[in-house]
Every structure is written in structure tokens, then in C-alpha cells.
Write an enzyme that holds these catalytic residues in place. Structure first.
Site, PDB file in Angstrom:
ATOM      1  N   CYS A   1       0.812  -1.223   0.000  1.00  0.00           N
ATOM      2  CA  CYS A   1       0.000   0.000   0.000  1.00  0.00           C
ATOM      3  C   CYS A   1       0.846   1.273   0.000  1.00  0.00           C
ATOM      4  O   CYS A   1       0.312   2.368  -0.166  1.00  0.00           O
ATOM      5  CB  CYS A   1      -0.936   0.003   1.204  1.00  0.00           C
ATOM      6  SG  CYS A   1      -1.658  -1.604   1.549  1.00  0.00           S
TER       7      CYS A   1
ATOM      8  N   HIS B   1      -3.027   8.127   5.646  1.00  0.00           N
ATOM      9  CA  HIS B   1      -3.222   6.804   5.052  1.00  0.00           C
ATOM     10  C   HIS B   1      -4.671   6.389   5.295  1.00  0.00           C
ATOM     11  O   HIS B   1      -5.347   5.939   4.381  1.00  0.00           O
ATOM     12  CB  HIS B   1      -2.234   5.804   5.669  1.00  0.00           C
ATOM     13  CG  HIS B   1      -2.227   4.480   4.987  1.00  0.00           C
ATOM     14  ND1 HIS B   1      -2.001   4.342   3.632  1.00  0.00           N
ATOM     15  CD2 HIS B   1      -2.434   3.217   5.460  1.00  0.00           C
ATOM     16  CE1 HIS B   1      -2.064   3.058   3.305  1.00  0.00           C
ATOM     17  NE2 HIS B   1      -2.330   2.356   4.396  1.00  0.00           N
TER      18      HIS B   1
ATOM     19  N   HIS C   1      -9.514   2.231  -1.084  1.00  0.00           N
ATOM     20  CA  HIS C   1      -8.062   2.051  -0.987  1.00  0.00           C
ATOM     21  C   HIS C   1      -7.539   1.448  -2.287  1.00  0.00           C
ATOM     22  O   HIS C   1      -7.806   0.294  -2.595  1.00  0.00           O
ATOM     23  CB  HIS C   1      -7.754   1.140   0.200  1.00  0.00           C
ATOM     24  CG  HIS C   1      -6.299   1.025   0.532  1.00  0.00           C
ATOM     25  ND1 HIS C   1      -5.311   1.684  -0.175  1.00  0.00           N
ATOM     26  CD2 HIS C   1      -5.652   0.311   1.501  1.00  0.00           C
ATOM     27  CE1 HIS C   1      -4.127   1.378   0.350  1.00  0.00           C
ATOM     28  NE2 HIS C   1      -4.320   0.557   1.360  1.00  0.00           N
TER      29      HIS C   1
END
Length: 403
Positions: A158, A297, A334
Site C-alpha cells: 500500500c 493513510h 483504498h
């Protein structure tokens, strides 16, 4: 400096639409249409809307690329056009490509595995490996655009997009290239990816599109998958000024660290993320009080969000009370390896336009996540420095500072 941007996201098929929708608080999350999700506990994702690859790439060529590579090409073309970057025989050697993907050609793998099992090894495509490997976004973009400079791919789950931009920033800073085409791309809405992330209990099993992805809220239960690409053209100030380029913002700091703790869980108190934020500020030569906005994030996982809040407080101290911290994943989902690219675009545009995109679905605040998360509506703010955090499976932490 950032001179060009390209985006494909669940809230827009170009940068202009994506940014306008982010400021409006548009929710890009909906029921998955790409695959039949009946066997799964997860039914929502942030898919691209009204996107047809044949509007951009020849059908035959597109069939030889996985979606993650297709997305990268479309976004890279937009970024290069936006930058008015002329890649020719005189400039090509000084223009590089550094685009990452967290999981590469997952759909390609599924199709090839089925062919292998059903029809035997002779039916596996000769394009299987070149379509699968994560570096192929960089490879195909460099071929498509003719960029012959430094060329590579970073894979840090990620954190991939943010690490990729950081590495490209350092390549330009060292003088190894005049310009870099950089960012992240991902196409993870596939059976294997949904099944795998579900098995690791990372994904939200909430079927309500308004509450499935709710960073920093009580009741959050995991992230919602998204797809797309975010690509920047970054170049040296000298190069940009010499050709009279439009400058969105400047990248001034990059920090990257490892947790050395656990394959999926963040280190306690967000220790690794905290060190990455400090490293990025040190690289930029600034202090916590200098930063006005942080694109978090903020994936909407119970542990991840809380640990990031702790990391921000530990890093910023008293300055955390005055810091604006939003999670744009509340709108996009995401995008794994692409998320750092999209969020770098949001960070740069927040500086340029003096506007911050909100954290939507902020209706049940978690009292432990007590930062100013810019709830539900965009805010106007003059920003000198913005920061973007990306924290990945494997304990990868990457942070960029923009000016």
C-alpha cells in the site's frame, strides 16, 4: 517540482473530475460489478465508472496488457500532456519512468491459471509473464511515450505509489534525470484479490455504501478496495523553468522506514510511521509546526487508523492540535499501490488551490481518533507545506512533503 498530473479513480477518469468530486465529497464506492461477489463476504469497491480502455488504446494492444498497465498508460499520457513535456530524441535519455503496482497482474494470473488447469500448459499465453509482473506498467509506459531515462518499479504494497514518487524525486534531485513520470497503478478488483484480502480480514464486510469506508469513525471494520492510477510528471526546477512549464507544487521531503514488526499489522503506537514522517520533515528541513495539512493513510481499519493517529500525535506533538488531517480514501476506497499517486495529486492540488478535500462519512467519531479530520465538507486553507502518508503490508512506511 510537479508539472503534470494524470488520474484514473473511482471518482473521476481524469485529474480535473477526480479533484472536483473530491472537493464535493463524492462517494466513489458502490456495489462491485466486475465480478460476481455472491460467494464473498465483501460486496463493495471503488470501481472506475464509464471507462472503456478501447477509447484510449488499440484493442489488440490492450489485450496484451493487464488492467493495471492499461490504467498506468492512460494516466501517464494525461500527465505528460498536462506537463506539455516533449519527449524526443534529444530529451528521451533524460526522462525516466518509475511507476509501481502493489500486486501486479492479478486478473492475468487468474485467467492463465484457469487455462492451465482446464486445457493444459500449451494453452497458457506467451504474454502471461509480461502481463503479470508489476514492473510492466513502467515498461509499457516507457515504450508508449519513448522515455529512455532511469527506469524501474517499486513494490511496497500500500506504500508503493508514495515510495515510487519518493524514489523518482531522489533520482531527479541527484541529477540522474531531468524529469520522471512516476506514481502508482492498481487493478485489484478480481476474485483472487478480493478473496485474499477478505481471508486476511482486511476488508470491510459492511454492505452500506455510506458507512463501509469510514476512516477514524467508531464501528469501522476494514478498508474498501479501489482501482485506478495516479501519475505525476516531476522535474528539476531548472528544467521546468527552462521550458516555461506550469508548476503545481514542489516535492521537498521524502521519508521511508520499516516496522520490522509484523507482515500485516502496524508497529505499536505507529512507531514506524512516526519515524517516516520525521525523516520526511528532516529531508525537507522543516518542523511539525510548519505543516498545515496531512493526507492520511486512513484506510478505515480498526487498528491502522488508531495507530496512525498515535503516530501523528507522537510526531507532531502540540502541533497536531492545529493540523488538518483528512482521509480521501473515504471517497475513493483504498487503491493499494495506486493510492499514493492519487493522494500526491490531492496534496499538491490542496496547496495550489488552497482547498482541502474532506473525510466523508464522518458521523460517529472515534474519541481516540481526536484529530481535525476535516469532516464531510471541504475546507479553504492557505497551505505552505502538505504531507502525505502511505503505510503498507510488510511494515513499509512512506511519507512525502509538498510545498
Amino acid at each position: 517540482v510537479i508539472t503534470g498530473m494524470g488520474a484514473l479513480s473511482p471518482i473521476g477518469n481524469d485529474v480535473k473530475t477526480t479533484w472536483e468530486n473530491a472537493l464535493k465529497g463524492v462517494n466513489g464506492i458502490d456495489k462491485i460489478t466486475r465480478i460476481d461477489t455472491e460467494p464473498y463476504s465483501v460486496h463493495l469497491a471503488g470501481e472506475l465508472k464509464n471507462f472503456n480502455i478501447e477509447d484510449h488504446i488499440d484493442k489488440k494492444e490492450a489485450r496484451r496488457m493487464d488492467r493495471f498497465t492499461q490504467y498506468a498508460i492512460v494516466a501517464a499520457r494525461e500527465a505528460v500532456k498536462d506537463a506539455q513535456l516533449d519527449i524526443n530524441e534529444n530529451t528521451a535519455d533524460r526522462i525516466g519512468v518509475w511507476i509501481g503496482s502493489g500486486i501486479g497482474g492479478m486478473e492475468t494470473f487468474e485467467i492463465a491459471h484457469k487455462q492451465l488447469m482446464d486445457k493444459g500448459p500449451r494453452r497458457v499465453s506467451p504474454f502471461f509473464v509480461p502481463m503479470l509482473i508489476p514492473d510492466m506498467a513502467t515498461g509499457q509506459v516507457s515504450i508508449d511515450l519513448g522515455a529512455k531515462g532511469p527506469n524501474g518499479a517499486t513494490v511496497t504494497a500500500c506504500a508503493t505509489g508514495t515510495n515510487s514518487i519518493g524514489e523518482a524525486f531522489k533520482i531527479v534531485q541527484r541529477g540522474d534525470a531531468d524529469a520522471m513520470i512516476t506514481g502508482g497503478t492498481e487493478a485489484p478488483i478480481t476474485h483472487m484479490a478480493i478473496a485474499g484480502f477478505s481471508a486476511s480480514r482486511a476488508l470491510s464486510t459492511n454492505d452500506d455504501i455510506e458507512t463501509a469506508c469510514r476512516p477514524f469513525q467508531e464501528g469501522r471494520d476494514g478498508f474498501v478496495m479501489g482501482e485506478g492510477a495516479g501519475i505525476l510528471v516531476i522535474e528539476s526546477l531548472e528544467s521546468a523553468q527552462a521550458r516555461g512549464a506550469n508548476i503545481y507544487a514542489e516535492i521537498v521531503g521524502y521519508g521511508t522506514t520499516g516496522d520490522a514488526y509484523h507482515i500485516t499489522a502496524p508497529a505499536p503506537e505507529g512507531e514506524g510511521g512516526s519515524r517516516a514522517m520525521q525523516a520526511a520533515m528532516d529531508d525537507a528541513g522543516i518542523e511539525p509546526k510548519d505543516v498545515q495539512y496531512l493526507n492520511a493513510h486512513g484506510t478505515s481499519t480498526p487498528v491502522g487508523d488508531l495507530n496512525e493517529v498515535k503516530a501523528i500525535k507522537n510526531t507532531f506533538g502540540e502541533a497536531a492540535k492545529h493540523l488538518k488531517v483528512s482521509s480521501t480514501k473515504s471517497m475513493t476506497g483504498h487503491l493499494l499501490g495506486a493510492t499514493g499517486g492519487i493522494e500526491a495529486i490531492f496534496s499538491a492540488l490542496s496547496i495550489k488551490d488552497s482547498k482541502i478535500a474532506p473525510t466523508i462519512h464522518a458521523v460517529t467519531p472515534d474519541p481516540e481518533c481526536d484529530l481535525d479530520i476535516v469532516p464531510n465538507e471541504a475546507q479553504d486553507l492557505d497551505i505552505t507545506y502538505a504531507m502525505s502518508n502511505s503505510l503498507g503490508f510488510g511494515g513499509h512506511n512512506a511519507v512525502l512533503v509538498f510545498k
